[in-house]
Design a protein around this motif. Structure first.
Motif, PDB file in Angstrom:
ATOM      1  N   GLU A 225       0.811  -1.210   0.000  1.00 43.19           N
ATOM      2  CA  GLU A 225       0.000   0.000   0.000  1.00 43.19           C
ATOM      3  C   GLU A 225       0.848   1.266   0.000  1.00 43.19           C
ATOM      4  O   GLU A 225       0.347   2.341  -0.303  1.00 43.19           O
ATOM      5  CB  GLU A 225      -0.934   0.011   1.220  1.00 43.19           C
ATOM      6  CG  GLU A 225      -1.968  -1.114   1.205  1.00 43.19           C
ATOM      7  CD  GLU A 225      -2.953  -0.995   2.348  1.00 43.19           C
ATOM      8  OE1 GLU A 225      -2.828  -0.033   3.136  1.00 43.19           O
ATOM      9  OE2 GLU A 225      -3.846  -1.852   2.462  1.00 43.19           O
TER      10      GLU A 225
ATOM     11  N   TYR B 135      -0.077   3.143  -8.453  1.00 43.33           N
ATOM     12  CA  TYR B 135      -0.150   3.710  -7.107  1.00 43.33           C
ATOM     13  C   TYR B 135      -1.010   4.970  -7.082  1.00 43.33           C
ATOM     14  O   TYR B 135      -1.814   5.161  -6.154  1.00 43.33           O
ATOM     15  CB  TYR B 135       1.261   4.029  -6.602  1.00 43.33           C
ATOM     16  CG  TYR B 135       1.257   4.656  -5.231  1.00 43.33           C
ATOM     17  CD1 TYR B 135       1.087   3.873  -4.094  1.00 43.33           C
ATOM     18  CD2 TYR B 135       1.393   6.038  -5.075  1.00 43.33           C
ATOM     19  CE1 TYR B 135       1.065   4.452  -2.836  1.00 43.33           C
ATOM     20  CE2 TYR B 135       1.374   6.616  -3.818  1.00 43.33           C
ATOM     21  CZ  TYR B 135       1.206   5.816  -2.697  1.00 43.33           C
ATOM     22  OH  TYR B 135       1.172   6.382  -1.449  1.00 43.33           O
TER      23      TYR B 135
ATOM     24  N   TYR C 282      -4.535   3.941  -7.292  1.00 42.86           N
ATOM     25  CA  TYR C 282      -4.962   3.335  -6.030  1.00 42.86           C
ATOM     26  C   TYR C 282      -5.253   4.407  -4.983  1.00 42.86           C
ATOM     27  O   TYR C 282      -6.266   4.320  -4.255  1.00 42.86           O
ATOM     28  CB  TYR C 282      -3.870   2.381  -5.533  1.00 42.86           C
ATOM     29  CG  TYR C 282      -4.132   1.798  -4.173  1.00 42.86           C
ATOM     30  CD1 TYR C 282      -5.192   0.916  -3.959  1.00 42.86           C
ATOM     31  CD2 TYR C 282      -3.326   2.127  -3.094  1.00 42.86           C
ATOM     32  CE1 TYR C 282      -5.434   0.388  -2.700  1.00 42.86           C
ATOM     33  CE2 TYR C 282      -3.556   1.597  -1.828  1.00 42.86           C
ATOM     34  CZ  TYR C 282      -4.610   0.730  -1.639  1.00 42.86           C
ATOM     35  OH  TYR C 282      -4.859   0.204  -0.402  1.00 42.86           O
TER      36      TYR C 282
ATOM     37  N   LYS D 200      -9.085   5.103  -3.382  1.00 44.23           N
ATOM     38  CA  LYS D 200      -9.418   5.024  -1.958  1.00 44.23           C
ATOM     39  C   LYS D 200     -10.278   6.214  -1.541  1.00 44.23           C
ATOM     40  O   LYS D 200     -11.279   6.054  -0.822  1.00 44.23           O
ATOM     41  CB  LYS D 200      -8.143   4.956  -1.116  1.00 44.23           C
ATOM     42  CG  LYS D 200      -7.438   3.618  -1.142  1.00 44.23           C
ATOM     43  CD  LYS D 200      -6.465   3.451   0.006  1.00 44.23           C
ATOM     44  CE  LYS D 200      -5.363   4.485  -0.054  1.00 44.23           C
ATOM     45  NZ  LYS D 200      -4.336   4.254   1.005  1.00 44.23           N
TER      46      LYS D 200
ATOM     47  N   GLN E 103      -5.407  -2.333  -6.324  1.00 42.92           N
ATOM     48  CA  GLN E 103      -4.502  -2.689  -5.239  1.00 42.92           C
ATOM     49  C   GLN E 103      -3.663  -3.908  -5.613  1.00 42.92           C
ATOM     50  O   GLN E 103      -2.451  -3.938  -5.375  1.00 42.92           O
ATOM     51  CB  GLN E 103      -5.292  -2.974  -3.959  1.00 42.92           C
ATOM     52  CG  GLN E 103      -4.387  -3.222  -2.745  1.00 42.92           C
ATOM     53  CD  GLN E 103      -5.173  -3.419  -1.468  1.00 42.92           C
ATOM     54  OE1 GLN E 103      -6.386  -3.620  -1.495  1.00 42.92           O
ATOM     55  NE2 GLN E 103      -4.493  -3.362  -0.341  1.00 42.92           N
TER      56      GLN E 103
END
Length: 466
Positions: free
Chosen positions: A232, A398, A401, A405, A450
């Protein structure tokens, strides 16, 4: 209906109980043990090792024995007496020959180094083949997990839709909602069911790919342990750092370096043809002939010599004694023992003109070296390109991602509000479905992104030999 559902549940539980569960380590070990390409690469490594050992053994002397036996008819040379004979001749030769090369332009020594570099390159090729397989197994393993997660999210979404349909059916019966709203909800449920069918197929395709990498029969019910940690945080290494580590640690790069060194030694091996070859040789041998006989003394005879002694008018003949012999054959092994002889000497072979073969071999070796260097350079160039593309893909994943979120948090809040307003009759089914579809897509996109980001980071780890 309840009995049928109970039976189906028992079947599902029983099927799940018999389905084999795999850990990531089991998948990797199975693939390494059963993958044909890896096994073939291992055989090539063993073949290169044999060549290396043989190059070392070439420094040892050659020792060979020889033996023959045959019949000759007509006029032949007796190998024992070295005279011509018209008799049928049976002869045999046996011997032991040994030789060792003292000097041949350092060909043997350079060949040892060349095969040693080739063997090291083959070892690294074997390691690279295993590393490639391990990476593919990890990515396929994660693809099964992401397919399962996306499928579970979609099934959870379907349950929410079914719950709303049940509530909408009650509202239609009570007259507080129109039938068109119910049909909209059922249409949404059909779309989600079709999506689940497609996702189930994607899951089985991912399992099939993993089984094929492991070289095992396809297992539709295989279960995987969820031991992989998803990344993450932003990847720590930059693209130049990954490239530098890859050029230093990757087996493929090192293998090419050893191939270049092997090609350099191959030029020296070819140049050895310009130098003389000096060798030391020795042999021991014996021979047999069926015409060879042994003479044994027997009686003594007196024969006239043709001369005489004159005394007056009388002549007295002169006699001489002759030794008589008897002949007997000599056995095979006795002749071999009696005729045993030895030889030792030095041999020198000086190349003067050999149709320019040595010169052309050197030219071919130089061309091979240049081609090997270009292959290594091209491999490094492609490796840099792949790493730059992989790092860019990782950075993009990334960023997606991180944004997804935030998007999911916003859509979750919007859906909670839409659900309350829909149940209160403030908004219609179409508006509710828009909010739900936004949330559903956001959840699926987040799960996929992810895993995608984790894919990308593991590829970069792979390039660094981690």
């Amino acid at each position: 209906m309840r009995i049928l559902s109970f039976v189906l549940c028992l079947l599902v539980v029983g099927y799940s109980a018999t389905a084999q569960q795999y850990s990531l380590k089991q998948c990797i070990d199975t693939a390494l043990n059963r993958n044909i390409l890896v096994q073939q690469t291992g055989l090539q490594m063993q073949s290169a090792e044999i060549d290396k050992n043989q190059a070392k053994m070439n420094l040892l002397p050659n020792v060979n024995s020889r033996w023959n036996y045959g019949n000759n008819f007509g006029r032949n040379v007796d190998p024992i007496t070295n005279t011509y004979t018209n008799n049928q001749l049976s002869s045999s030769n046996a011997g032991l020959d040994a030789g060792v090369i003292l000097f041949n332009g350092m060909r043997l020594q350079n060949l040892i180094q060349q095969t040693n570099f080739s063997h090291k390159a083959a070892e690294l090729d074997y390691k690279q083949a295993k590393d490639n397989l391990v990476l593919n197994v990890i990515l396929s393993y994660m693809q099964v997990l992401v397919s399962e997660d996306v499928l579970n999210v979609s099934r959870a979404q379907l349950l929410v839709t079914k719950k709303q349909i049940e509530r909408m059916e009650i509202m239609v019966k009570e007259g507080s909602a129109g039938n068109f709203q119910l049909t909209d909800m059922k249409g949404q449920m059909a779309n989600e069911q079709i999506s689940i069918v497609n996702l189930e197929n994607n899951l089985q395709q991912a399992k099939l790919t993993l089984c094929q990498l492991m070289n095992i029969p396809y297992e539709a019910g295989m279960q995987l342990e969820r031991t992989i940690q998803l990344n993450e945080n932003l990847y720590a290494q930059s693209s130049p750092e990954v490239i530098e580590a890859a050029l230093q640690y990757m087996a493929l790069v090192k293998a090419n370096e050893y191939r270049v060194k092997s090609a350099e030694k191959n030029i020296l091996v070819a140049k050895s043809g310009y130098y003389p070859t000096i060798s030391l040789g020795a042999s021991a041998g014996s021979s047999y002939s069926n015409l060879f006989t042994r003479l044994t003394p027997t009686t003594i005879s007196e024969v006239e010599t043709g001369t005489y002694i004159k005394s007056g008018s009388a002549r007295t003949p002169v006699y001489r004694e002759i030794q008589n012999f008897s002949t007997s054959s000599v056995s095979y092994f006795k002749q071999m023992e009696n005729n045993l002889g030895f030889f030792a000497g030095v041999n020198m072979q000086i190349p003067i003109f050999n149709n320019l073969q040595t010169k052309n071999r050197v030219r071919q070796a130089k061309l091979q070296l240049k081609n090997t260097q270009l292959n290594a350079e091209n491999t490094n160039y492609q490796l840099k390109q792949n790493i730059e593309q992989a790092w860019l893909n990782m950075q993009t994943s990334y960023n997606r991602y991180a944004m997804l979120k935030d998007q999911l948090a916003n859509f979750e809040e919007s859906f909670r509000a839409a659900e309350v307003r829909f149940e209160s009759g403030v908004i219609n089914a179409a508006e509710f479905l828009i909010a739900k579809n936004n949330l559903d897509r956001s959840k699926i996109n987040l799960v996929q992104t992810q895993y995608e980001y984790s894919f990308r980071t593991r590829v970069l780890d792979f390039y660094q030999g981690k």
